[in-house]
Design a protein around this motif. Structure first.
Motif, short mmCIF file in Angstrom:
data_model
loop_
_atom_site.label_atom_id
_atom_site.label_comp_id
_atom_site.label_asym_id
_atom_site.label_seq_id
_atom_site.Cartn_x
_atom_site.Cartn_y
_atom_site.Cartn_z
N ARG A 1 -4.26 7.45 -3.06
CA ARG A 1 -4.78 7.38 -1.91
C ARG A 1 -6.27 6.86 -1.90
NH1 ARG A 1 -4.92 12.78 -1.89
NH2 ARG A 1 -6.83 12.83 -2.26
N ARG A 2 -6.86 6.60 -3.26
CA ARG A 2 -8.17 6.24 -3.35
C ARG A 2 -7.98 4.44 -3.42
NH1 ARG A 2 -10.70 9.59 -8.30
NH2 ARG A 2 -11.38 11.46 -6.91
N ILE A 3 -7.14 4.07 -4.25
CA ILE A 3 -7.23 2.46 -4.28
C ILE A 3 -6.11 2.10 -3.48
CG2 ILE A 3 -7.53 2.85 -6.86
CD1 ILE A 3 -4.84 2.34 -7.55
N GLY A 4 -5.14 2.78 -2.74
CA GLY A 4 -4.37 2.04 -1.45
C GLY A 4 -3.19 1.18 -2.28
N GLY B 1 0.71 -1.34 0.01
CA GLY B 1 0.06 -0.09 -0.01
C GLY B 1 0.72 1.25 0.02
N GLU B 2 2.05 1.10 -0.22
CA GLU B 2 3.08 2.35 0.05
C GLU B 2 3.35 2.74 -1.49
OE1 GLU B 2 7.13 3.66 2.18
OE2 GLU B 2 6.80 1.70 1.50
N GLY C 1 6.34 10.87 -2.93
CA GLY C 1 6.86 9.63 -2.16
C GLY C 1 6.39 9.71 -0.86
N GLN C 2 5.94 8.56 -0.08
CA GLN C 2 5.71 8.57 1.03
C GLN C 2 7.03 8.22 1.66
OE1 GLN C 2 2.66 5.27 0.79
NE2 GLN C 2 1.43 6.64 2.07
N ARG C 3 8.04 7.48 1.05
CA ARG C 3 9.25 7.28 1.19
C ARG C 3 9.97 7.44 0.13
NH1 ARG C 3 11.35 2.66 3.97
NH2 ARG C 3 9.73 1.47 2.51
N LEU D 1 2.53 18.93 -13.30
CA LEU D 1 1.92 19.49 -11.78
C LEU D 1 0.51 18.73 -11.79
CD1 LEU D 1 2.21 20.87 -9.11
CD2 LEU D 1 1.06 23.03 -10.48
N SER D 2 -0.35 18.95 -12.58
CA SER D 2 -1.61 18.43 -12.52
C SER D 2 -1.55 16.67 -12.65
CB SER D 2 -2.56 18.89 -13.72
OG SER D 2 -2.17 18.25 -14.87
N MET D 3 -0.64 16.05 -13.31
CA MET D 3 -0.54 14.73 -13.32
C MET D 3 0.07 14.09 -11.91
SD MET D 3 -2.25 13.28 -15.63
CE MET D 3 -1.57 11.67 -15.44
N ARG D 4 0.69 14.89 -11.21
CA ARG D 4 1.43 14.39 -9.89
C ARG D 4 0.25 14.41 -9.02
NH1 ARG D 4 5.90 18.37 -10.37
NH2 ARG D 4 5.00 19.29 -8.79
N VAL D 5 -0.65 15.50 -9.07
CA VAL D 5 -1.88 15.48 -8.19
C VAL D 5 -2.68 14.30 -8.58
CG1 VAL D 5 -4.11 16.75 -7.55
CG2 VAL D 5 -1.76 17.95 -7.89
N GLU D 6 -2.98 13.99 -9.59
CA GLU D 6 -3.92 12.99 -10.18
C GLU D 6 -3.19 11.79 -9.50
OE1 GLU D 6 -5.80 12.56 -13.67
OE2 GLU D 6 -5.74 14.55 -14.08
N ILE D 7 -1.83 11.18 -9.68
CA ILE D 7 -1.36 9.86 -9.30
C ILE D 7 -1.36 9.71 -7.65
CG2 ILE D 7 0.94 8.86 -9.18
CD1 ILE D 7 1.53 9.86 -11.80
N ALA D 8 -1.13 11.14 -7.18
CA ALA D 8 -1.03 11.25 -5.59
C ALA D 8 -2.77 10.60 -5.27
CB ALA D 8 -0.85 12.34 -5.02
N ARG D 9 -3.56 11.41 -5.87
CA ARG D 9 -5.02 11.04 -5.41
C ARG D 9 -5.40 9.63 -5.64
NH1 ARG D 9 -7.48 14.83 -8.80
NH2 ARG D 9 -7.21 16.41 -6.91
N LEU D 10 -4.93 9.06 -6.94
CA LEU D 10 -5.39 7.78 -7.23
C LEU D 10 -4.66 6.90 -6.36
CD1 LEU D 10 -6.22 5.69 -9.58
CD2 LEU D 10 -4.05 5.90 -10.40
#
Length: 366
Positions: A182-185, A30-31, A202-204, A171-180
């Motif tokens: 978070r949603r699917i884990g 999940g990371e 990155g979380q790490r 920039l917008s795709m970074r946000v989309e990947i981070a959001r994705l």
């Protein structure tokens, strides 16, 4: 989802070149783990070994509880998103999304359901009948992500997926990947040479250089406590200022850079950690935001004086490029009235904001 674990994974090519020298790290289930470093550092080779596209010379690679060193790529239950979109130009978005499932023999109902779910998640509902040539770069990259998503793999591998996009789309795709994420884990291993991408996603982060891992930590720990000179200079935009010289003691510690004498303050703990380095070469680092222009020197405030060369206003902040007797310095400061280029500028700093590295090994001292 499953974790990915590398234990002393090594890649040596036939000509003797060491692509990856004993990489050991774990992407937890999940990371979102980012591999970052300059070109040729071994990050993409590592990702390709995880994917099974590159053979492993030695070491152990596990996905979940299964060692996959000799498992074919198609049997590793991973999905990979490449730098190039690699979409089929004659197929619609829906057909591109579902093609991998079709090859695996999934039923029409399953394919249609997963395509709908991916399209909903990525905002592609209105584009399912389009062909790639009728889409923007960002939209195509979303389709590439969706194609990986519909497979519902244990691990997602992303190899510089935003490199072909312009700055605004990145920039917008970074946000989309981070959001994705978070949603699917899902477990994601993401490769990039862009340290801003690494820090924001990155979380790490695993920092590579010349085939070796330099440091593994959270983005802010990497920023505030870099393990060595390479990490200090690589992460941060603008990069950390690094001053090399000899550590001296004369009514207090200072860095002797030849033409410059840099006071290091009188913090007892720092002095204790630096004691065995007196009269030896060290490197002192300071972030651009930790240097502050002063109208005049302040008695209790350590400072240095450098020549202002270039002023770069970027809106909410200003970058000042200075010359300190041949050493380039950069300062990040809020908008303010400043002297003209060519003027001498006094800069104050807090000793607690300084970073100290061994002059020979480059490893962190304090």
């Amino acid at each position: 989802m499953a974790g990915v674990k590398l234990q002393q994974v090594r890649k040596v090519y036939e000509n003797g070149h060491v692509g990856v020298a004993g990489a050991s790290f774990e992407a937890r289930a999940g990371e979102l783990l980012v591999l970052v470093g300059p070109s040729g550092c071994g990050k993409t080779t590592t990702l390709r070994m995880i994917a099974g596209l590159e053979s492993i010379t030695s070491g152990t690679l596990s996905i979940g509880d299964r060692v996959v060193n000799d498992v074919a790529p198609k049997d590793r239950d991973i999905a990979m998103v490449f730098q190039s979109y690699a979409l089929y130009p004659h197929m619609t978005v829906a057909e591109n999304l579902g093609f991998g499932l079709k090859l695996r023999g999934e039923s029409r109902e399953t394919i249609a359901q997963r395509v709908r779910e991916a399209a909903e998640l990525l905002g592609l509902n209105d584009m399912l009948d389009r062909q790639p040539r009728a889409m923007s770069g960002g939209q195509r990259q979303r389709v590439a992500l969706g194609r990986a998503l519909v497979r519902q793999p244990q691990v997602f591998l992303l190899d510089e997926p935003l490199s072909n996009l312009d700055a605004k789309l990145r920039l917008s795709m970074r946000v989309e990947i981070a959001r994705l994420h978070r949603r699917i884990g899902a477990t994601m291993v993401y490769v990039t040479h862009d340290q801003i991408e690494a820090m924001t996603l990155g979380q790490r982060i695993v920092v590579f250089d010349k085939g070796e891992i330099q440091q593994i930590d959270t983005p802010m720990n990497l920023y505030t406590k870099p393990a060595n000179v390479f990490v200090a200079g690589f992460l941060g935009s603008p990069a950390m200022n690094l001053l090399r010289g000899t550590l001296r003691r004369d009514s207090g510690l200072y860095l002797d850079c030849g033409a410059t004498r840099l006071p290091l303050g009188d913090d007892a703990e720092i002095a204790s950690r630096l004691a065995r380095h007196v009269d030896k070469e060290i490197v002192v680092g300071i972030r651009p935001e930790d240097l502050r222009p002063l109208d005049a020197p302040v008695a209790a405030q350590p400072s240095l004086t450098a020549q202002l060369e270039v002023i770069e206003p970027v809106g909410n902040e200003i970058f000042l490029n200075l010359d300190l007797h041949g050493v380039e310095l950069i300062v990040r400061t809020p908008p303010a009235a400043l002297p003209e280029p060519g003027s001498m500028l006094t800069l104050g700093y807090a000793p607690s904001a300084l970073h100290f590295f061994d002059g020979q090994s480059g490893q962190r001292i304090v």
